[in-house]
Design a protein around this motif. Structure first.
Motif, PDB file in Angstrom:
ATOM      1  N   ASP A 142      19.259 -65.805  -4.402  1.00  0.00           N
ATOM      2  CA  ASP A 142      19.481 -66.898  -3.268  1.00  0.00           C
ATOM      3  C   ASP A 142      19.489 -65.776  -2.111  1.00  0.00           C
ATOM      4  N   VAL A 143      19.092 -66.651  -0.628  1.00  0.00           N
ATOM      5  CA  VAL A 143      18.224 -66.425   0.719  1.00  0.00           C
ATOM      6  C   VAL A 143      19.208 -66.753   1.383  1.00  0.00           C
ATOM      7  N   ASP A 144      19.464 -65.790   2.250  1.00  0.00           N
ATOM      8  CA  ASP A 144      19.843 -65.724   4.051  1.00  0.00           C
ATOM      9  C   ASP A 144      19.581 -66.685   4.428  1.00  0.00           C
ATOM     10  N   ASP A 160       9.385 -60.288   1.305  1.00  0.00           N
ATOM     11  CA  ASP A 160       9.127 -58.891   0.998  1.00  0.00           C
ATOM     12  C   ASP A 160      10.672 -58.379   0.313  1.00  0.00           C
ATOM     13  N   GLN A 161      11.633 -59.024   0.590  1.00  0.00           N
ATOM     14  CA  GLN A 161      12.245 -58.710  -0.228  1.00  0.00           C
ATOM     15  C   GLN A 161      12.617 -59.647  -1.339  1.00  0.00           C
ATOM     16  N   ALA A 162      12.598 -60.773  -1.021  1.00  0.00           N
ATOM     17  CA  ALA A 162      12.879 -61.464  -1.773  1.00  0.00           C
ATOM     18  C   ALA A 162      10.991 -61.517  -2.880  1.00  0.00           C
ATOM     19  N   ASP A 213      10.503 -58.223  -3.883  1.00  0.00           N
ATOM     20  CA  ASP A 213      11.301 -56.955  -4.573  1.00  0.00           C
ATOM     21  C   ASP A 213      11.997 -57.320  -5.457  1.00  0.00           C
ATOM     22  N   LEU A 214      12.885 -58.033  -5.606  1.00  0.00           N
ATOM     23  CA  LEU A 214      13.557 -58.428  -6.274  1.00  0.00           C
ATOM     24  C   LEU A 214      13.034 -59.119  -7.519  1.00  0.00           C
ATOM     25  N   ALA A 215      12.546 -59.834  -6.819  1.00  0.00           N
ATOM     26  CA  ALA A 215      12.208 -60.880  -8.104  1.00  0.00           C
ATOM     27  C   ALA A 215      11.386 -60.315  -9.048  1.00  0.00           C
ATOM     28  N   THR A 216      10.721 -59.295  -8.334  1.00  0.00           N
ATOM     29  CA  THR A 216       9.831 -58.100  -9.120  1.00  0.00           C
ATOM     30  C   THR A 216       9.917 -57.405 -10.868  1.00  0.00           C
ATOM     31  N   GLU A 217      11.704 -56.846  -9.684  1.00  0.00           N
ATOM     32  CA  GLU A 217      12.772 -55.917 -10.256  1.00  0.00           C
ATOM     33  C   GLU A 217      13.243 -57.138 -12.024  1.00  0.00           C
ATOM     34  N   ILE A 218      13.563 -58.296 -11.583  1.00  0.00           N
ATOM     35  CA  ILE A 218      13.939 -59.112 -12.419  1.00  0.00           C
ATOM     36  C   ILE A 218      12.570 -59.546 -13.807  1.00  0.00           C
ATOM     37  N   ALA A 219      11.372 -59.650 -13.045  1.00  0.00           N
ATOM     38  CA  ALA A 219      10.310 -59.757 -13.781  1.00  0.00           C
ATOM     39  C   ALA A 219      10.666 -58.611 -15.003  1.00  0.00           C
ATOM     40  N   LYS A 220      10.110 -57.281 -14.549  1.00  0.00           N
ATOM     41  CA  LYS A 220      10.934 -56.041 -15.347  1.00  0.00           C
ATOM     42  C   LYS A 220      11.820 -56.189 -16.454  1.00  0.00           C
ATOM     43  N   ARG A 221      12.940 -56.334 -16.105  1.00  0.00           N
ATOM     44  CA  ARG A 221      14.401 -56.441 -16.835  1.00  0.00           C
ATOM     45  C   ARG A 221      14.240 -57.415 -18.246  1.00  0.00           C
ATOM     46  N   ARG A 232       7.706 -69.231   3.680  1.00  0.00           N
ATOM     47  CA  ARG A 232       6.873 -67.632   3.450  1.00  0.00           C
ATOM     48  C   ARG A 232       7.288 -66.982   2.179  1.00  0.00           C
ATOM     49  N   ILE A 233       9.106 -66.783   2.195  1.00  0.00           N
ATOM     50  CA  ILE A 233       9.874 -66.153   1.310  1.00  0.00           C
ATOM     51  C   ILE A 233       9.331 -67.767  -0.156  1.00  0.00           C
ATOM     52  N   VAL A 234       9.075 -68.146  -0.367  1.00  0.00           N
ATOM     53  CA  VAL A 234       8.536 -69.244  -1.290  1.00  0.00           C
ATOM     54  C   VAL A 234       8.190 -68.961  -2.324  1.00  0.00           C
ATOM     55  N   GLN A 235       6.766 -67.935  -1.087  1.00  0.00           N
ATOM     56  CA  GLN A 235       5.087 -68.509  -1.246  1.00  0.00           C
ATOM     57  C   GLN A 235       5.483 -66.591  -1.965  1.00  0.00           C
ATOM     58  N   ALA A 236       6.127 -66.326  -1.443  1.00  0.00           N
ATOM     59  CA  ALA A 236       5.809 -64.673  -1.760  1.00  0.00           C
ATOM     60  C   ALA A 236       6.607 -64.621  -3.456  1.00  0.00           C
ATOM     61  N   VAL A 237       7.695 -65.290  -4.049  1.00  0.00           N
ATOM     62  CA  VAL A 237       8.412 -65.284  -4.823  1.00  0.00           C
ATOM     63  C   VAL A 237       7.510 -66.095  -5.622  1.00  0.00           C
ATOM     64  N   ARG A 238       6.570 -66.858  -6.019  1.00  0.00           N
ATOM     65  CA  ARG A 238       6.149 -67.952  -6.623  1.00  0.00           C
ATOM     66  C   ARG A 238       4.783 -66.898  -6.741  1.00  0.00           C
ATOM     67  N   GLN A 239       4.201 -66.120  -5.787  1.00  0.00           N
ATOM     68  CA  GLN A 239       3.414 -64.302  -6.508  1.00  0.00           C
ATOM     69  C   GLN A 239       3.851 -64.223  -7.598  1.00  0.00           C
ATOM     70  N   VAL A 240       5.074 -63.980  -7.818  1.00  0.00           N
ATOM     71  CA  VAL A 240       5.762 -63.372  -9.288  1.00  0.00           C
ATOM     72  C   VAL A 240       5.908 -63.975 -10.218  1.00  0.00           C
ATOM     73  N   THR A 241       6.620 -65.170 -10.326  1.00  0.00           N
ATOM     74  CA  THR A 241       7.380 -65.978 -11.116  1.00  0.00           C
ATOM     75  C   THR A 241       6.782 -67.678 -10.897  1.00  0.00           C
ATOM     76  N   ASP A 242       6.837 -67.875 -11.844  1.00  0.00           N
ATOM     77  CA  ASP A 242       7.167 -69.865 -11.616  1.00  0.00           C
ATOM     78  C   ASP A 242       8.434 -70.235 -11.758  1.00  0.00           C
ATOM     79  N   LEU A 243       8.455 -71.354 -10.586  1.00  0.00           N
ATOM     80  CA  LEU A 243       9.536 -71.520  -9.942  1.00  0.00           C
ATOM     81  C   LEU A 243       9.289 -72.634 -11.259  1.00  0.00           C
ATOM     82  N   GLU A 244      11.158 -72.972 -11.110  1.00  0.00           N
ATOM     83  CA  GLU A 244      11.249 -74.488 -11.213  1.00  0.00           C
ATOM     84  C   GLU A 244      11.857 -75.352 -10.933  1.00  0.00           C
TER      85      GLU A 244
END
Length: 397
Positions: free
Chosen positions: A142-144, A167-169, A171-179, A228-240
């Protein structure tokens, strides 16, 4: 026949209070929303419906796909009845529901849980820690999407997520990927200051230009930041999916390439608060009837009940609207009462004991928390009665 005559004729055998849903108005509203979405799917906001049978009707219409639920227990129940693709729009701390989600393969495949900080991940991990053979849990970030101006001195929009920048998005996407045990599948960013704020408020000539100024600048800012947020998160994981918007912002939200779907629900019932938008005109579909039980003076009638006040910042706009017959208004010293409501106006002269007054709720689904069923009207007859969530024994909020 006019609407009042149709509703009175269709429900002549019923004793109010009761609630109805005009199917012709519902269909017209749904078709208009789908037209406005221009091919992008609309995820139905269940909080604006709160009837499983009506949800099923809407999901069978062109342009609608998936449900946006408001609690995890609700989502688990909906999936248990056969409904699919349920996004829970708000984070949960319900440990029992989280454990049930992790233990149920089908539920885990169909339900996506909302998060906006690592603490949510900790809560989920703790809740599911004792579940054997637990299934991977789908997450949405969830993004503000609020609008901030003048160096932070002005803000419009719901206070939801602490995540505001790319960058905040990431970072959290990266943490999710690590767990282990989690999969990030979506991003949500709801622009309440556009979708939920009418740009043509009645009786506020000075406020109107300020709202339109804010919304125009918010749209321009958000299209860049959300992208920008969506692009940054897509660099970490594929989004449905990337979910955004609401009934009041469908046209602007769908223009964003980053957005894959729109959430909406209130426009289906078209409650009173949605009368104040320039971009669309809906048809009141959900109504409730109250009986006239007193005639205390000339030009005054009193109906039973009526105090179905909507949530949000308190004010006259949160009161139900005396709708039919036209020309009724509240007594200024009493408003909408707990067990009785006086109504004033010339129209009261023609009402007799036992007649009914038709009301519109200020919001959409909250009406269904007051009634166990909805009488579905097509033309001038009731074609079906369907239960609300309350009618099926559920009170999720």
């Amino acid at each position: 026949m006019d609407d009042r005559q149709r509703y009175d004729r269709a429900t002549a055998h019923l004793d109010p209070p009761f609630a109805v849903l005009d199917l012709a108005a519902l269909r017209a509203n749904a078709a208009d929303m789908a037209r406005r979405a221009r091919g992008k799917p609309i995820r139905v906001a269940s909080k604006s419906i709160r009837s499983r049978a009506v949800l099923e009707r809407v999901l069978a219409m062109d342009g609608f796909s998936g449900i946006m639920a408001f609690t995890l227990p609700e989502a688990l129940w909906l999936v248990s009845t056969g409904l699919r693709d349920v996004l829970v729009a708000y984070p949960t701390a319900d440990r029992a529901a989280l454990a049930a989600l992790a233990a149920d393969r089908r539920a885990a495949q169909e339900i996506t849980v909302m998060v906006d900080r690592s603490e949510h991940l900790d809560v989920i991990e703790s809740a599911v820690s004792q579940v054997r053979d637990r299934h991977e849990i789908r997450l949405c970030l969830d993004v503000d999407a609020g609008y901030v101006a003048f160096g932070g001195r002005f803000r419009a929009g719901a206070l939801r997520s602490p995540i505001r920048e790319a960058d905040q998005a990431a970072d959290l996407a990266t943490e999710i990927a690590k767990r282990s045990g989690f999969r990030l599948t979506g991003v949500m960013a709801y622009e309440a200051q556009i979708a939920g704020v009418g740009d043509a408020p009645a009786g506020h000539p000075l406020l109107t230009p300020a709202i339109r100024w804010m919304q125009a600048r918010s749209r321009r800012e958000l299209i860049m930041r959300r992208g920008r947020i969506v692009q940054a998160v897509r660099q970490v994981t594929d989004l449905e999916f990337v979910n955004a918007g609401g009934t009041g912002s469908i046209e602007s939200t769908i223009r964003e390439k980053a957005v894959t779907e729109v959430a909406a629900g209130s426009g289906l019932f078209h409650p009173r608060l949605f009368d104040f938008y320039r971009g669309f005109t809906g048809h009141p579909a959900a109504l409730f009837a109250l009986p006239v039980v007193r005639r205390p003076a000339n030009g005054v009638v009193t109906v039973l009940g009526g105090g179905y006040v909507a949530s949000g910042s308190p004010g006259p706009d949160r009161l139900p609207q005396p709708y039919l017959p036209a020309g009724l208004r509240y007594a200024p010293d009493e408003g909408a009462g707990e067990v009785q409501t006086p109504l004033l106006g010339q129209a009261a002269e023609d009402l007799r004991i036992g007649d009914r007054v038709w009301f519109r709720h200020a919001k959409a689904g909250e009406l269904c928390e007051r009634f166990t069923g909805l009488h579905l009207i097509d033309g001038d007859e009731i074609v079906e009665e369907v239960p609300t969530y309350r009618g099926e024994g559920h009170a999720f909020l």
